[in-house]
Motif scaffolding. Sequence first.
Motif, PDB file in Angstrom:
ATOM      1  N   ASN A   1      71.525  65.943  62.670  1.00 29.41           N
ATOM      2  CA  ASN A   1      71.863  67.181  63.389  1.00 29.41           C
ATOM      3  C   ASN A   1      70.606  67.900  63.851  1.00 29.41           C
ATOM      4  O   ASN A   1      70.545  68.414  64.968  1.00 29.41           O
ATOM      5  CB  ASN A   1      72.685  68.113  62.494  1.00 29.41           C
ATOM      6  CG  ASN A   1      74.095  67.608  62.289  1.00 29.41           C
ATOM      7  OD1 ASN A   1      74.576  66.744  63.005  1.00 29.41           O
ATOM      8  ND2 ASN A   1      74.750  68.137  61.281  1.00 29.41           N
ATOM      9  N   TRP A   2      69.605  67.947  62.985  1.00 24.82           N
ATOM     10  CA  TRP A   2      68.322  68.585  63.307  1.00 24.82           C
ATOM     11  C   TRP A   2      67.711  67.920  64.539  1.00 24.82           C
ATOM     12  O   TRP A   2      67.291  68.588  65.476  1.00 24.82           O
ATOM     13  CB  TRP A   2      67.415  68.465  62.087  1.00 24.82           C
ATOM     14  CG  TRP A   2      66.004  68.919  62.261  1.00 24.82           C
ATOM     15  CD1 TRP A   2      64.940  68.132  62.600  1.00 24.82           C
ATOM     16  CD2 TRP A   2      65.472  70.228  62.088  1.00 24.82           C
ATOM     17  NE1 TRP A   2      63.793  68.872  62.646  1.00 24.82           N
ATOM     18  CE2 TRP A   2      64.088  70.167  62.335  1.00 24.82           C
ATOM     19  CE3 TRP A   2      66.042  71.451  61.748  1.00 24.82           C
ATOM     20  CZ2 TRP A   2      63.260  71.276  62.260  1.00 24.82           C
ATOM     21  CZ3 TRP A   2      65.210  72.554  61.668  1.00 24.82           C
ATOM     22  CH2 TRP A   2      63.848  72.459  61.918  1.00 24.82           C
ATOM     23  N   ASN A   3      67.686  66.584  64.546  1.00 22.46           N
ATOM     24  CA  ASN A   3      67.097  65.841  65.668  1.00 22.46           C
ATOM     25  C   ASN A   3      67.885  66.042  66.959  1.00 22.46           C
ATOM     26  O   ASN A   3      67.299  66.223  68.027  1.00 22.46           O
ATOM     27  CB  ASN A   3      66.994  64.351  65.328  1.00 22.46           C
ATOM     28  CG  ASN A   3      65.947  64.084  64.265  1.00 22.46           C
ATOM     29  OD1 ASN A   3      65.003  64.852  64.097  1.00 22.46           O
ATOM     30  ND2 ASN A   3      66.124  63.007  63.523  1.00 22.46           N
ATOM     31  N   ARG A   4      69.226  66.037  66.878  1.00 25.51           N
ATOM     32  CA  ARG A   4      70.055  66.246  68.073  1.00 25.51           C
ATOM     33  C   ARG A   4      69.841  67.659  68.634  1.00 25.51           C
ATOM     34  O   ARG A   4      69.734  67.844  69.844  1.00 25.51           O
ATOM     35  CB  ARG A   4      71.536  66.012  67.754  1.00 25.51           C
ATOM     36  CG  ARG A   4      71.907  64.541  67.722  1.00 25.51           C
ATOM     37  CD  ARG A   4      73.409  64.340  67.618  1.00 25.51           C
ATOM     38  NE  ARG A   4      73.948  64.720  66.323  1.00 25.51           N
ATOM     39  CZ  ARG A   4      73.864  63.987  65.214  1.00 25.51           C
ATOM     40  NH1 ARG A   4      73.247  62.817  65.241  1.00 25.51           N
ATOM     41  NH2 ARG A   4      74.383  64.407  64.088  1.00 25.51           N
ATOM     42  N   PHE A   5      69.779  68.635  67.743  1.00 20.35           N
ATOM     43  CA  PHE A   5      69.568  70.014  68.185  1.00 20.35           C
ATOM     44  C   PHE A   5      68.193  70.158  68.837  1.00 20.35           C
ATOM     45  O   PHE A   5      68.055  70.812  69.873  1.00 20.35           O
ATOM     46  CB  PHE A   5      69.717  70.971  66.990  1.00 20.35           C
ATOM     47  CG  PHE A   5      69.726  72.424  67.370  1.00 20.35           C
ATOM     48  CD1 PHE A   5      70.797  72.963  68.058  1.00 20.35           C
ATOM     49  CD2 PHE A   5      68.669  73.247  67.037  1.00 20.35           C
ATOM     50  CE1 PHE A   5      70.815  74.308  68.412  1.00 20.35           C
ATOM     51  CE2 PHE A   5      68.672  74.591  67.381  1.00 20.35           C
ATOM     52  CZ  PHE A   5      69.753  75.113  68.071  1.00 20.35           C
ATOM     53  N   HIS A   6      67.191  69.514  68.263  1.00 19.02           N
ATOM     54  CA  HIS A   6      65.836  69.565  68.824  1.00 19.02           C
ATOM     55  C   HIS A   6      65.815  68.972  70.236  1.00 19.02           C
ATOM     56  O   HIS A   6      65.242  69.554  71.163  1.00 19.02           O
ATOM     57  CB  HIS A   6      64.860  68.836  67.902  1.00 19.02           C
ATOM     58  CG  HIS A   6      63.441  69.009  68.313  1.00 19.02           C
ATOM     59  ND1 HIS A   6      62.611  67.947  68.555  1.00 19.02           N
ATOM     60  CD2 HIS A   6      62.717  70.128  68.560  1.00 19.02           C
ATOM     61  CE1 HIS A   6      61.425  68.401  68.919  1.00 19.02           C
ATOM     62  NE2 HIS A   6      61.467  69.714  68.932  1.00 19.02           N
ATOM     63  N   ARG A   7      66.458  67.830  70.412  1.00 24.54           N
ATOM     64  CA  ARG A   7      66.527  67.198  71.745  1.00 24.54           C
ATOM     65  C   ARG A   7      67.256  68.104  72.736  1.00 24.54           C
ATOM     66  O   ARG A   7      66.840  68.277  73.873  1.00 24.54           O
ATOM     67  CB  ARG A   7      67.238  65.849  71.668  1.00 24.54           C
ATOM     68  CG  ARG A   7      66.319  64.681  71.383  1.00 24.54           C
ATOM     69  CD  ARG A   7      66.973  63.327  71.647  1.00 24.54           C
ATOM     70  NE  ARG A   7      68.296  63.185  71.071  1.00 24.54           N
ATOM     71  CZ  ARG A   7      68.540  62.801  69.807  1.00 24.54           C
ATOM     72  NH1 ARG A   7      67.540  62.557  68.990  1.00 24.54           N
ATOM     73  NH2 ARG A   7      69.765  62.682  69.371  1.00 24.54           N
TER      74      ARG A   7
ATOM     75  N   SER B   1      70.818  76.914  57.262  1.00 26.76           N
ATOM     76  CA  SER B   1      71.183  76.806  58.680  1.00 26.76           C
ATOM     77  C   SER B   1      70.210  77.554  59.584  1.00 26.76           C
ATOM     78  O   SER B   1      70.118  77.269  60.774  1.00 26.76           O
ATOM     79  CB  SER B   1      72.586  77.364  58.908  1.00 26.76           C
ATOM     80  OG  SER B   1      73.534  76.612  58.195  1.00 26.76           O
ATOM     81  N   LEU B   2      69.472  78.508  59.023  1.00 28.05           N
ATOM     82  CA  LEU B   2      68.525  79.276  59.831  1.00 28.05           C
ATOM     83  C   LEU B   2      67.368  78.421  60.323  1.00 28.05           C
ATOM     84  O   LEU B   2      66.655  78.812  61.242  1.00 28.05           O
ATOM     85  CB  LEU B   2      67.986  80.472  59.035  1.00 28.05           C
ATOM     86  CG  LEU B   2      69.018  81.493  58.576  1.00 28.05           C
ATOM     87  CD1 LEU B   2      68.332  82.612  57.812  1.00 28.05           C
ATOM     88  CD2 LEU B   2      69.820  82.029  59.740  1.00 28.05           C
ATOM     89  N   ARG B   3      67.184  77.243  59.740  1.00 26.93           N
ATOM     90  CA  ARG B   3      66.082  76.375  60.186  1.00 26.93           C
ATOM     91  C   ARG B   3      66.273  75.948  61.642  1.00 26.93           C
ATOM     92  O   ARG B   3      65.316  75.617  62.319  1.00 26.93           O
ATOM     93  CB  ARG B   3      65.919  75.180  59.261  1.00 26.93           C
ATOM     94  CG  ARG B   3      66.976  74.123  59.382  1.00 26.93           C
ATOM     95  CD  ARG B   3      66.850  73.100  58.260  1.00 26.93           C
ATOM     96  NE  ARG B   3      67.671  71.944  58.459  1.00 26.93           N
ATOM     97  CZ  ARG B   3      68.991  71.921  58.331  1.00 26.93           C
ATOM     98  NH1 ARG B   3      69.649  73.020  58.023  1.00 26.93           N
ATOM     99  NH2 ARG B   3      69.656  70.811  58.525  1.00 26.93           N
ATOM    100  N   TYR B   4      67.513  76.011  62.130  1.00 26.33           N
ATOM    101  CA  TYR B   4      67.736  75.741  63.554  1.00 26.33           C
ATOM    102  C   TYR B   4      67.051  76.817  64.408  1.00 26.33           C
ATOM    103  O   TYR B   4      66.612  76.557  65.512  1.00 26.33           O
ATOM    104  CB  TYR B   4      69.231  75.645  63.868  1.00 26.33           C
ATOM    105  CG  TYR B   4      69.873  74.437  63.250  1.00 26.33           C
ATOM    106  CD1 TYR B   4      69.670  73.171  63.790  1.00 26.33           C
ATOM    107  CD2 TYR B   4      70.666  74.547  62.114  1.00 26.33           C
ATOM    108  CE1 TYR B   4      70.245  72.049  63.222  1.00 26.33           C
ATOM    109  CE2 TYR B   4      71.255  73.427  61.536  1.00 26.33           C
ATOM    110  CZ  TYR B   4      71.037  72.179  62.088  1.00 26.33           C
ATOM    111  OH  TYR B   4      71.597  71.074  61.520  1.00 26.33           O
ATOM    112  N   GLY B   5      66.975  78.024  63.890  1.00 23.05           N
ATOM    113  CA  GLY B   5      66.251  79.086  64.562  1.00 23.05           C
ATOM    114  C   GLY B   5      64.763  78.781  64.661  1.00 23.05           C
ATOM    115  O   GLY B   5      64.100  79.138  65.634  1.00 23.05           O
ATOM    116  N   LEU B   6      64.248  78.109  63.644  1.00 25.55           N
ATOM    117  CA  LEU B   6      62.840  77.689  63.674  1.00 25.55           C
ATOM    118  C   LEU B   6      62.592  76.731  64.837  1.00 25.55           C
ATOM    119  O   LEU B   6      61.608  76.859  65.565  1.00 25.55           O
ATOM    120  CB  LEU B   6      62.459  77.038  62.341  1.00 25.55           C
ATOM    121  CG  LEU B   6      61.043  76.508  62.218  1.00 25.55           C
ATOM    122  CD1 LEU B   6      60.029  77.636  62.291  1.00 25.55           C
ATOM    123  CD2 LEU B   6      60.885  75.744  60.901  1.00 25.55           C
TER     124      LEU B   6
END
Length: 176
Positions: A9-15, A34-39
């Motif tokens: 999920n982290w990689n897909r969100f980053h892309r 989940s806040l790491r997506y904000g990072l």
Amino acid sequence: GSPGRLIGNWNRFHRLLAEGHYDTVYINAFQALSLRYGLLARREEVPVRILHSHGVDIRAQFLRPVKLLIQGIAKALYSSVGTEYFACSQSAARFLFDSHKTGKESVRLIPNGIETGNFRFRREERRKIRGVLGLTDRYVLGYMGRLNNEKNPAFLLDVLKALLPIRPDACLLLVG
């Protein structure tokens, strides 16, 4: 979720962020990890990063102490990645955001849109509605929600079939 899913999920969100060049990212979070997506959004220079808290606690279970430790670490690490902070209550704000890290005096409160008091159990109301529906002496298996494949309401027919030998007075009530 599983570590593999979290990384995926982290990689897909980053892309998605890298390819989309977004102006705003809204993260609806129930726990601080989940806040790491904000990072990621901050690293991709998304100018507006809204973090919205809905959770107030970690569910009681065997791993709760470990999850609370992770919650505390993630809260300390990631509370500062937002530009705007929303919560459905003060307790949700305290649970997810470290006020020293956000740089904000307060979190904008946006209460849930449903008055939960309207849905509290009321014995007399139950008796009246069961009477109107002809379910006074029935064991009711109820479902309220969308009637679509993702919710699998057909499974309730299997449940009812298994329940009837035990509770011949059982019925299925679907509201959707």
